[in-house]
Enzyme design. Structure first.
Site, PDB file in Angstrom:
ATOM      1  N   ASP A  12      53.880  19.981  22.501  1.00 46.81           N
ATOM      2  CA  ASP A  12      52.440  20.185  22.485  1.00 46.81           C
ATOM      3  C   ASP A  12      52.079  20.768  21.118  1.00 46.81           C
ATOM      4  O   ASP A  12      52.905  21.384  20.460  1.00 46.81           O
ATOM      5  CB  ASP A  12      52.058  21.141  23.622  1.00 46.81           C
ATOM      6  CG  ASP A  12      50.567  21.088  23.893  1.00 46.81           C
ATOM      7  OD1 ASP A  12      49.852  20.374  23.156  1.00 46.81           O
ATOM      8  OD2 ASP A  12      50.112  21.753  24.825  1.00 46.81           O
ATOM      9  N   SER A  13      50.842  20.571  20.675  1.00 47.09           N
ATOM     10  CA  SER A  13      50.447  20.933  19.311  1.00 47.09           C
ATOM     11  C   SER A  13      50.163  22.409  19.131  1.00 47.09           C
ATOM     12  O   SER A  13      50.076  22.890  18.005  1.00 47.09           O
ATOM     13  CB  SER A  13      49.194  20.170  18.924  1.00 47.09           C
ATOM     14  OG  SER A  13      48.106  20.590  19.746  1.00 47.09           O
ATOM     15  N   GLY A  14      49.979  23.128  20.216  1.00 47.16           N
ATOM     16  CA  GLY A  14      49.624  24.533  20.096  1.00 47.16           C
ATOM     17  C   GLY A  14      48.134  24.794  20.249  1.00 47.16           C
ATOM     18  O   GLY A  14      47.717  25.947  20.367  1.00 47.16           O
ATOM     19  N   GLY A  15      47.340  23.735  20.254  1.00 47.73           N
ATOM     20  CA  GLY A  15      45.883  23.913  20.367  1.00 47.73           C
ATOM     21  C   GLY A  15      45.498  24.679  21.624  1.00 47.73           C
ATOM     22  O   GLY A  15      44.722  25.631  21.577  1.00 47.73           O
ATOM     23  N   ASP A  66      44.167  19.764  18.606  1.00 48.33           N
ATOM     24  CA  ASP A  66      42.822  19.467  19.118  1.00 48.33           C
ATOM     25  C   ASP A  66      42.071  20.772  19.324  1.00 48.33           C
ATOM     26  O   ASP A  66      42.670  21.853  19.320  1.00 48.33           O
ATOM     27  CB  ASP A  66      42.899  18.673  20.431  1.00 48.33           C
ATOM     28  CG  ASP A  66      43.765  19.365  21.477  1.00 48.33           C
ATOM     29  OD1 ASP A  66      44.543  20.290  21.124  1.00 48.33           O
ATOM     30  OD2 ASP A  66      43.690  19.002  22.658  1.00 48.33           O
ATOM     31  N   GLN A  70      39.256  14.384  23.886  1.00 49.88           N
ATOM     32  CA  GLN A  70      38.525  15.529  24.440  1.00 49.88           C
ATOM     33  C   GLN A  70      37.167  15.046  24.957  1.00 49.88           C
ATOM     34  O   GLN A  70      36.980  13.851  25.143  1.00 49.88           O
ATOM     35  CB  GLN A  70      38.383  16.629  23.380  1.00 49.88           C
ATOM     36  CG  GLN A  70      39.695  17.363  23.060  1.00 49.88           C
ATOM     37  CD  GLN A  70      40.166  18.259  24.208  1.00 49.88           C
ATOM     38  OE1 GLN A  70      39.429  18.521  25.175  1.00 49.88           O
ATOM     39  NE2 GLN A  70      41.426  18.711  24.139  1.00 49.88           N
ATOM     40  N   GLY A  78      42.227  18.727  27.824  1.00 50.53           N
ATOM     41  CA  GLY A  78      41.059  19.508  28.240  1.00 50.53           C
ATOM     42  C   GLY A  78      40.686  19.326  29.700  1.00 50.53           C
ATOM     43  O   GLY A  78      39.585  19.680  30.118  1.00 50.53           O
ATOM     44  N   ASP A  99      52.650  16.407  32.661  1.00 50.07           N
ATOM     45  CA  ASP A  99      53.484  17.613  32.565  1.00 50.07           C
ATOM     46  C   ASP A  99      52.722  18.730  33.233  1.00 50.07           C
ATOM     47  O   ASP A  99      51.493  18.715  33.287  1.00 50.07           O
ATOM     48  CB  ASP A  99      53.717  18.010  31.104  1.00 50.07           C
ATOM     49  CG  ASP A  99      52.503  18.733  30.535  1.00 50.07           C
ATOM     50  OD1 ASP A  99      51.495  18.061  30.249  1.00 50.07           O
ATOM     51  OD2 ASP A  99      52.545  19.981  30.423  1.00 50.07           O
ATOM     52  N   CYS A 126      65.453  16.206  51.849  1.00 51.81           N
ATOM     53  CA  CYS A 126      65.756  16.285  50.416  1.00 51.81           C
ATOM     54  C   CYS A 126      67.260  16.149  50.175  1.00 51.81           C
ATOM     55  O   CYS A 126      68.074  16.668  50.935  1.00 51.81           O
ATOM     56  CB  CYS A 126      65.248  17.608  49.856  1.00 51.81           C
ATOM     57  SG  CYS A 126      65.594  17.839  48.103  1.00 51.81           S
ATOM     58  N   CYS A 170      68.728  17.131  47.228  1.00 44.73           N
ATOM     59  CA  CYS A 170      69.139  17.956  46.078  1.00 44.73           C
ATOM     60  C   CYS A 170      70.268  18.907  46.483  1.00 44.73           C
ATOM     61  O   CYS A 170      70.495  19.176  47.657  1.00 44.73           O
ATOM     62  CB  CYS A 170      67.956  18.716  45.476  1.00 44.73           C
ATOM     63  SG  CYS A 170      67.583  20.312  46.246  1.00 44.73           S
ATOM     64  N   CYS A 222      69.221  21.882  48.750  1.00 40.12           N
ATOM     65  CA  CYS A 222      68.980  21.539  50.165  1.00 40.12           C
ATOM     66  C   CYS A 222      70.262  21.147  50.891  1.00 40.12           C
ATOM     67  O   CYS A 222      70.363  21.307  52.100  1.00 40.12           O
ATOM     68  CB  CYS A 222      67.934  20.428  50.259  1.00 40.12           C
ATOM     69  SG  CYS A 222      66.264  21.047  49.899  1.00 40.12           S
ATOM     70  N   HIS A 251      65.196  23.019  43.162  1.00 39.79           N
ATOM     71  CA  HIS A 251      64.629  22.162  44.205  1.00 39.79           C
ATOM     72  C   HIS A 251      63.276  21.569  43.780  1.00 39.79           C
ATOM     73  O   HIS A 251      63.025  20.384  43.968  1.00 39.79           O
ATOM     74  CB  HIS A 251      64.458  22.924  45.519  1.00 39.79           C
ATOM     75  CG  HIS A 251      63.631  22.154  46.503  1.00 39.79           C
ATOM     76  ND1 HIS A 251      64.141  21.124  47.270  1.00 39.79           N
ATOM     77  CD2 HIS A 251      62.296  22.201  46.780  1.00 39.79           C
ATOM     78  CE1 HIS A 251      63.169  20.600  47.991  1.00 39.79           C
ATOM     79  NE2 HIS A 251      62.034  21.228  47.716  1.00 39.79           N
TER      80      HIS A 251
END
Lengths: 371, 371
Positions: free
Chosen positions: A85-88, A139, A188, A215, A265, A303, A305, A308, A334
Site C-alpha cells: 500500500d502507498s501509505g496514503g 492517493d 477515489q 476510500g 485485502d 473445516c 485446517c 480444526c 483458522h
C-alpha cells in the site's frame, strides 16, 4: 482475464514471485509479518500474495535498510508476491499534524513525532526500494462522509499525484533496466457516482498495470460500497486487474467479486482472531463465550485446517480466557484458512457459473448465526 | 537408570504417553499451552514431556471440567507425557492472603479473589483428575533466605503432607484400578545441608516413584543450588528419577546433570524469548539491540532449527522493534530448540564420557559472550 456473465471473473496474475489465481484475498502483513503467523503457516495455507505497508516500513525499519539487505522479499524471507500500500491511508489515519499540499503530505510519525514529507514520487521510490511486486500510487484519503467540494478536490489531487507517480515509477523502472514491478492507480471520489466515474476515467488515461478502488469500506453501507465499486469496474478494461482496497467481511466478498473485483485485502481475519472472533461455515463464533467451555467440536465442523483437525472449541475458549499467546496463533491460522478457502470456493463457483447461488447461501448462513 | 563415573546418568522414563530420554529439559506449559508454540512445533522440536500447573488449571478452567472432557491430554490435544506441578510454589508466589496450617494452605485466587483451600489430598486429587503422567506432592515453599527455624518447620510440614498425599494418591489410584500415574515427593530444606538430608531421608521412607528437589533457584548462588542438589542426589536411589525444579540457565544445566539430576524445567527459554533474549551456541543474544539491525546471519549460525534456517537477525530485530506477535513465536521456537538440542548434546556427552569437557566449553563460550 475472462469475465463470466454476472461480472465475476476468474483470472491469473503472473508476478516475478509466482502466479496468483484470482479473485484473491490478500492477508495483511503491515510491518513485514502477518500478525500471529509464521511464513511457513501462510505457505501451508496457500497464500500466494500478502500485503506490506509503505508508511510503516518507511518509518521502521526504513526502506533504505530493506533495500540494502536485498529488498523486502529477502529481508522477510518471503518468496511469494507482495503488494505494498502507498501509505496514503495510514498518513490519513495514523499520523499527526498532517498537512496536505499539492507537493505531497507533510506529517509527523506516530512512532516518534519526527517530521516527514511523503510525495507521489517518494511513495513510488520507497516501493521500488522495497521491491514490491505491485506498488500503489499515493492517493488523498478523506473523511467519510465528506462534502462534495472536498471529495472533488481530492479526486483532482489524486489524479495529479497519480500522473507524477506514474512518470516517476516508469522512469526509475526503465533506469533500472526492468519493468517487472507493477504500479496500480487508485480510484477515489467518496460516495459520489460522477466523481468516481471521473476519477476512473482520468486514471485510465494515465494507463496503469492495474486499478484499485480506494476510500471505501470506511463506514458507508455495504450497498454504497458495491455501487461505488460497480461504477469503477464498469469503466475499467477487462484485461487489467481490479483491486478493492480494505474489504471485507466473509458474507460480502462474493458481492464484490460479482462486480468484477479480482483482489481484496483486509485486516479483519487476523484482527478478529486476536479478539477471539473466528469465522466458520456457520457464521461468526465468539469463541471466548462461556457457551463453548465444554464444546468438544472443532471451531468449524466442516473445516479442514490443521487447527480444526486437532483442537476443540473448549480448548480454544480456555486459551483465550487465560490470555495465552497460543490462542491468537491458532485462531489466526483458522481465520486465514477460512478466508483463503472461501476464495477457492468463490473461484470454483465462478467456473461452475453458480456464484449467485453460493453467495446467497453464505449470506443466509451468516444471517442465521452459528448453531 | 545407569550412572556414569561423574554422577551424570543416561536413562529412559517410560510413561503411558511415551518414553523420555533423560537427562531431559521439560518446556513449561503452565495453563495447558507452552506460550507462543503450537503443539505441532513442540513435536517437531522433539519435546517428549511438558509441564502443566495444578494451581492455574484448578482455578481456570477447573480440573472437574478437564476431567469431564477426558483429562488434560485430551483437553489440550497433547499425546505425549505431562508432569504437573502441585501448585505449592504458585500459592506461595501468586496468590493473596495465604494462610498455612497443618491442614493445608488457604488462599485467595489471583484471578478473582475467591477463597480456596489446597490440601495435600486436594492437590493429588486435582492431578489425578487432570491425568498427569507425573504428579507432584504439595510442599511448603518458603522465602529465601529464611531462618533455620522456618526452614525446619517447612521440612516437617512438607514431610507430613507428603505422607498424606502419598496415602491419598495410592488409595485413589488403586480404587481406579490403575497405577499408571506416578507421584514424586519434593525435597525441601532451604540452604541447610542437614535439613536437606533430613527431608530426603524422610521422603525415602514414604517411597515415591521419583524425587524432586524443590525450593532452589530462587535467588541463591549457583554453587549453593548445586550443593543442595548434591546433598539430595547422594542419598537418592539410583533406580528412581530425580527432578530439579525450576532450573535453569543453559550454562548451568550440565552442572546439575553432573550431580545426577535427570529432569529439569524452567520458564526461562520461553519467557526470555518473549523479551527478545535468545540463546545461542555463542551465548545470549539480545536480538532487539540496534547492532543486529543489518545482521543477515541467523540467530545462531550453527543452529539447525527452522527459524535459523530461514530468518535473519535483522528480520527478528525488526519484528521485536515493531512489537510484532510473530517475533515471540519465532524466538520461542528457537529457544526451545536450543534447550532441547542442548540436552541431546548433554546425553551424548554422557554416553561418550566427556560431559565435564562439554560443560566447561559451554561455560567458556557463555562467559565470553556473542561474537
Amino acid at each position: 482475464m475472462k469475465a463470466d456473465a454476472g461480472g465475476a471473473r476468474r483470472g491469473r496474475l503472473t508476478t516475478p514471485h509466482g502466479a496468483i489465481e484470482t479473485p484473491v484475498f490478500m492477508p495483511v502483513g503491515t510491518q513485514a509479518a502477518v500478525k500471529g503467523l509464521r511464513h511457513e503457516a501462510l505457505e501451508e495455507l496457500g497464500a500466494r500474495i500478502i500485503l506490506g505497508n509503505t508508511y510503516h516500513l518507511y518509518l521502521r525499519p526504513g526502506h533504505e535498510l530493506i533495500r540494502k539487505l536485498g529488498g523486502l522479499h529477502k529481508f522477510m524471507s518471503w518468496d511469494r508476491a507482495i503488494l505494498t500500500d502507498s501509505g496514503g491511508y495510514q498518513v490519513f489515519s495514523l499520523s499527526e499534524l498532517r498537512k496536505i499540499t499539492n507537493e505531497g503530505v507533510r506529517f509527523r510519525s506516530h512512532l516518534d513525532g519526527s517530521e516527514h514529507l511523503l510525495t507521489p514520487e517518494k511513495a513510488a521510490e520507497i516501493q521500488l526500494a522495497l521491491g514490491a511486486d505491485i506498488a500503489m500510487v499515493l492517493d488523498e484519503c478523506i473523511e467519510t462522509p465528506s462534502p462534495r467540494e472536498i471529495a472533488q478536490a481530492a479526486v483532482k489531487r489524486t489524479t495529479a499525484w497519480a500522473k507524477r507517480a506514474r512518470a516517476f515509477f516508469l522512469q526509475q523502472a526503465l533506469r533500472n533496466g526492468e519493468l517487472s514491478q507493477w504500479q496500480f492507480g487508485i480510484v477515489q471520489g467518496a460516495t459520489f457516482t460522477d466523481l468516481r466515474r471521473e476519477s476512473t476515467q482520468q486514471l485510465l488515461e494515465i494507463d496503469f498495470s492495474g486499478y484499485a478502488v480506494g476510500g471505501l469500506a470506511v463506514g458507508e453501507p455495504h450497498a454504497v460500497t458495491c455501487e461505488m465499486a460497480a461504477v469503477a469496474t464498469e469503466l475499467l478494461p477487462r484485461e487489467k486487474p481490479r483491486y478493492l482496497m480494505g474489504v471485507g467481511r466473509p458474507e460480502q466478498l462474493a458481492d464484490y467479486v460479482a462486480l468484477g473485483i479480482d483482489m481484496m485485502d483486509c485486516v479483519l481475519p487476523t484482527r478478529a482472531a486476536r479478539h477471539a472472533c473466528v469465522y466458520t461455515s456457520e457464521g461468526r463464533v465468539i469463541i471466548k463465550n462461556a457457551r463453548y467451555a465444554q464444546d468438544q467440536r472443532p471451531l468449524d465442523p466442516v473445516c479442514s485446517c490443521s487447527v480444526c483437525k486437532r483442537y476443540t472449541r473448549a480448548y480454544l475458549r480456555h486459551l483465550f480466557a487465560a490470555g495465552e499467546l497460543t490462542a491468537a496463533i491458532l485462531a489466526t491460522h483458522h481465520n486465514i484458512h477460512f478466508y483463503l478457502d472461501f476464495m477457492r470456493q468463490i473461484r470454483e463457483a465462478i467456473e461452475f457459473g453458480n456464484l449467485a447461488k453460493f453467495s446467497s447461501e453464505v449470506q443466509a448462513r451468516y444471517a442465521a448465526g452459528p448453531a
